[in-house]
Design an enzyme around this catalytic site. Structure first.
Site, PDB file in Angstrom:
ATOM      1  N   ASN A  77       0.818  -1.214   0.000  1.00 49.63           N
ATOM      2  CA  ASN A  77       0.000   0.000   0.000  1.00 49.63           C
ATOM      3  C   ASN A  77       0.844   1.253   0.000  1.00 49.63           C
ATOM      4  OD1 ASN A  77      -0.318   1.724   2.728  1.00 49.63           O
ATOM      5  ND2 ASN A  77       0.404  -0.329   3.201  1.00 49.63           N
ATOM      6  N   CYS A 139       6.091   3.620   9.155  1.00 48.90           N
ATOM      7  CA  CYS A 139       5.506   3.859   7.839  1.00 48.90           C
ATOM      8  C   CYS A 139       6.622   4.180   6.839  1.00 48.90           C
ATOM      9  CB  CYS A 139       4.511   5.006   7.972  1.00 48.90           C
ATOM     10  SG  CYS A 139       3.496   5.196   6.534  1.00 48.90           S
ATOM     11  N   CYS A 392       6.100 -32.045  -2.446  1.00 49.18           N
ATOM     12  CA  CYS A 392       5.070 -33.084  -2.647  1.00 49.18           C
ATOM     13  C   CYS A 392       3.671 -32.475  -2.461  1.00 49.18           C
ATOM     14  CB  CYS A 392       5.276 -34.208  -1.635  1.00 49.18           C
ATOM     15  SG  CYS A 392       3.990 -35.477  -1.751  1.00 49.18           S
TER      16      CYS A 392
HETATM   17  C1  LIG Z   1      -3.485   0.094   3.881  1.00 49.40           C
HETATM   18  C2  LIG Z   1      -2.608   0.037   5.090  1.00 49.40           C
HETATM   19  C3  LIG Z   1      -2.481   1.171   5.881  1.00 49.40           C
HETATM   20  C4  LIG Z   1      -1.666   1.129   7.002  1.00 49.40           C
HETATM   21  N1  LIG Z   1      -1.592   2.237   7.795  1.00 49.40           N
HETATM   22  C5  LIG Z   1      -0.839   2.206   8.929  1.00 49.40           C
HETATM   23  C6  LIG Z   1      -0.831   3.305   9.810  1.00 49.40           C
HETATM   24  O1  LIG Z   1      -1.491   4.316   9.608  1.00 49.40           O
HETATM   25  N2  LIG Z   1      -0.058   3.200  10.920  1.00 49.40           N
HETATM   26  C7  LIG Z   1       0.681   2.103  11.210  1.00 49.40           C
HETATM   27  O2  LIG Z   1       1.354   2.066  12.248  1.00 49.40           O
HETATM   28  N3  LIG Z   1       0.664   1.031  10.387  1.00 49.40           N
HETATM   29  C8  LIG Z   1      -0.081   1.061   9.270  1.00 49.40           C
HETATM   30  N4  LIG Z   1      -0.132  -0.052   8.459  1.00 49.40           N
HETATM   31  C9  LIG Z   1       0.670  -1.242   8.811  1.00 49.40           C
HETATM   32  C10 LIG Z   1      -0.143  -2.257   9.624  1.00 49.40           C
HETATM   33  O3  LIG Z   1      -0.579  -1.727  10.843  1.00 49.40           O
HETATM   34  C11 LIG Z   1       0.692  -3.529   9.889  1.00 49.40           C
HETATM   35  O4  LIG Z   1       1.844  -3.169  10.643  1.00 49.40           O
HETATM   36  C12 LIG Z   1       1.153  -4.225   8.635  1.00 49.40           C
HETATM   37  O5  LIG Z   1       0.148  -4.173   7.648  1.00 49.40           O
HETATM   38  C13 LIG Z   1       1.532  -5.682   8.887  1.00 49.40           C
HETATM   39  O6  LIG Z   1       0.442  -6.443   9.344  1.00 49.40           O
HETATM   40  P1  LIG Z   1      -0.422  -7.416   8.366  1.00 49.40           P
HETATM   41  O7  LIG Z   1       0.540  -8.321   7.675  1.00 49.40           O
HETATM   42  O8  LIG Z   1      -1.401  -8.088   9.276  1.00 49.40           O
HETATM   43  O9  LIG Z   1      -1.100  -6.509   7.379  1.00 49.40           O
HETATM   44  C14 LIG Z   1      -0.942  -0.042   7.325  1.00 49.40           C
HETATM   45  C15 LIG Z   1      -1.093  -1.166   6.516  1.00 49.40           C
HETATM   46  C16 LIG Z   1      -1.917  -1.151   5.422  1.00 49.40           C
HETATM   47  C17 LIG Z   1      -2.091  -2.381   4.589  1.00 49.40           C
HETATM   48  S1  SF4 Z   2       5.526 -38.877  -6.562  1.00 49.96           S
HETATM   49 FE1  SF4 Z   2       4.450 -39.350  -4.680  1.00 49.96          FE
HETATM   50  S2  SF4 Z   2       5.879 -38.850  -3.094  1.00 49.96           S
HETATM   51 FE2  SF4 Z   2       6.627 -37.893  -4.948  1.00 49.96          FE
HETATM   52  S3  SF4 Z   2       5.815 -35.842  -4.901  1.00 49.96           S
HETATM   53 FE3  SF4 Z   2       4.363 -37.055  -6.051  1.00 49.96          FE
HETATM   54  S4  SF4 Z   2       2.899 -37.762  -4.511  1.00 49.96           S
HETATM   55 FE4  SF4 Z   2       4.682 -37.034  -3.416  1.00 49.96          FE
END
Ligand SMILES: Cc1cc2nc3c(=O)[nH]c(=O)nc-3n(C[C@H](O)[C@H](O)[C@H](O)COP(=O)(O)O)c2cc1C
Ligand code: SF4
Ligand code: SF4
Length: 436
Positions: A77, A139, A392
């Site tokens: 984002n 950020c 696998c």
């Molecule tokens: C659209 C968006 C906006 C965000 N805005 C903020 C923000 O304003 N402040 C902040 O500390 N983190 C912000 N984050 C980060 C999230 O709080 C979080 O740290 C990060 O997305 C990782 O967590 P997740 O993998 O669950 O998304 C934002 C993330 C996203 C996707």
């Molecule tokens: S051949 Fe059998 S053991 Fe090998 S990856 Fe495919 S399913 Fe798994």
């Protein structure tokens, strides 16, 4: 039934699941519906200083990496902090906290790196009745160009300085949210502790370009033909986040510093993993944005059921249990020898294990035996790497088994005692140490 309530630096919460600071926590309407679904707390979308709010782009602000089934694996984002008026946000925080006294209400903050600016906003937040503050030093886009966010989080001295102002001017617990856009996460965590922070939270998003549009040769999301790097999050970042959490949890200088874990948490299992690495609460953003607030129901139920199965009565009983098992490579047991085992009944004879092992150089899985398509492990060649398990398509069809006696590959007896690289005869440093 297990008690999943938490007390994180004095902040009570009926469960460890908090919504991270992001669009789902940008207004009372959202936060109240999230509480209705069962979220234990929220970190309100980051507030900036008084005056005209920041301005977001008016075009696409998200990008994503999908799996072949269109499941969202990574999310990107270029959104800034809240673009709503400070007074409106503070009023809503006050009202929501009053209506939901049992839920954790943390306010995320980001203002210029000047003592007066922090003092001014802290006084206003204290009046809202919130339970704690989170300092957004993470950020990585837009705000960092203005000397805030990760521009602060990348300089341990600034972290320490701002954390100490916050401790001085606020009565609330101070959580420092760290940026992963740094070489060694232990330094900012140590600085937060030195500044008097009550806890750290991590990770914020990772600098990223998720895609390039090959028709106009611009990064995605594209604004009028141009794109800028954004912040990466979602399931893809969970491994990076967990490693950073573990680094802080086992660093002698920050051991015991409370951690709120963030990054790619989608399920109760993800949360339990973070907690086992030392976290006292977990925060979720992308999963709530992708699947909605209701996912917390499964998280609560899944975590309680698992704790009941395991006999854990409280979160504290398994919190940090994995930390002592996070080791440096040099201390891993080199006398632990395994071989792959293929369950012929569940094998669908797809051949993926054979190709992976063949072309990754071990040549330890057959594809033809007596003119028949048979996939069997050749113990004389198998190094126990477990690549075949990972490729696998049938879960548990290939497993790893520890062996003892003589290793058919090396023809050497396997020493039953633990020994690692520090004392291995091939280690020039070990030989030198022994000679001295
Ligand atoms: C659209 C968006 C906006 C965000 N805005 C903020 C923000 O304003 N402040 C902040 O500390 N983190 C912000 N984050 C980060 C999230 O709080 C979080 O740290 C990060 O997305 C990782 O967590 P997740 O993998 O669950 O998304 C934002 C993330 C996203 C996707
Ligand atoms: S051949 Fe059998 S053991 Fe090998 S990856 Fe495919 S399913 Fe798994
Ligand atoms: S464990 Fe590694 S070496 Fe052994 S069969 Fe599997 S891929 Fe080949």
């Amino acid at each position: 039934m297990a008690d999943i309530s938490t007390n994180f630096v004095g902040i009570q919460s009926p469960n460890p699941f908090w919504l991270a600071s992001a669009p789902p926590t940008d207004k009372a309407y959202n936060v109240e519906r999230a509480f209705d679904e069962g979220w234990g707390g929220v970190v309100w979308k980051t507030l900036g200083e008084a005056g005209p709010p920041v301005v977001n782009v008016n075009g696409p602000r998200y990008g994503a990496i999908h799996g072949s089934d269109r499941r969202l694996l990574g999310f990107n984002n270029i959104e800034l902090i809240t673009d709503r008026d400070l007074d409106v946000n503070l009023k809503e925080i006050y009202e929501v906290k009053k209506r939901w006294p049992d839920r954790a209400m943390i306010v995320s903050l980001m203002v210029p790196c000047e003592e007066q600016c922090w003092k001014a906003i802290l006084e206003r937040v204290d009046d809202t009745g919130a339970d704690g503050i989170e300092l957004n030093f993470g950020c990585p886009h837009g705000m960092s160009e203005r000397g805030m966010g990760s521009a602060v989080g990348q300089v341990p001295e600034y972290i320490e300085m701002v954390a100490s102002w916050c401790k001085q001017y606020s009565r609330l617990p101070v959580i420092v949210k760290l940026t992963p856009n740094i070489t060694d996460i232990r330094y900012p965590a140590r600085a937060a502790k030195k500044g008097g922070a009550d806890a750290v939270s991590l990770i914020n998003t990772i600098n990223s370009i998720v895609a390039v549009d090959l028709d106009n040769f611009a990064p995605v999301p594209t604004i009028d033909g141009k794109g800028s790097h954004g912040g990466y999050c979602g399931p893809a970042v969970k491994p990076i986040a967990m490693n950073m959490v573990a680094e802080i949890a086992r660093d002698p200088e920050t051991k015991g510093l409370p951690i709120s874990g963030i990054g790619g948490i989608e399920t109760w299992r993800d949360a339990a993993e973070f907690i086992s690495l030392g976290c006292g609460s977990v925060q979720v953003c992308t999963a709530a944005m992708t699947y909605g607030f209701k996912i917390v129901r499964e998280m609560i139920e899944g975590l309680s059921d698992w704790m009941d199965d395991k006999g854990y009565q409280s979160i504290g009983e398994f919190q940090g249990m994995a930390v002592p098992n996070v080791s440096d490579w040099q201390h891993l047991n080199l006398n632990y020898v395994t071989k792959a085992r293929i369950d012929q009944d569940s094998c669908i004879k797809c051949g993926r294990c054979h190709i992976a092992c063949e072309d990754t150089s071990h040549q330890a899985i057959t594809n033809m035996v007596n003119g028949e398509r048979v996939f069997e492990v050749i113990d004389e060649e198998c190094v126990g790497c477990n690549l075949c398990v990972n490729v696998c398509p049938v879960e548990n069809c290939i497993t790893m088994e520890q062996i003892s006696g003589v290793d058919p590959r090396t023809k050497e007896p396997i020493d039953p005692d633990y020994a690692n690289w520090t004392t291995h005869p091939n280690n020039p440093m070990a030989a030198k140490d022994a000679a001295e």
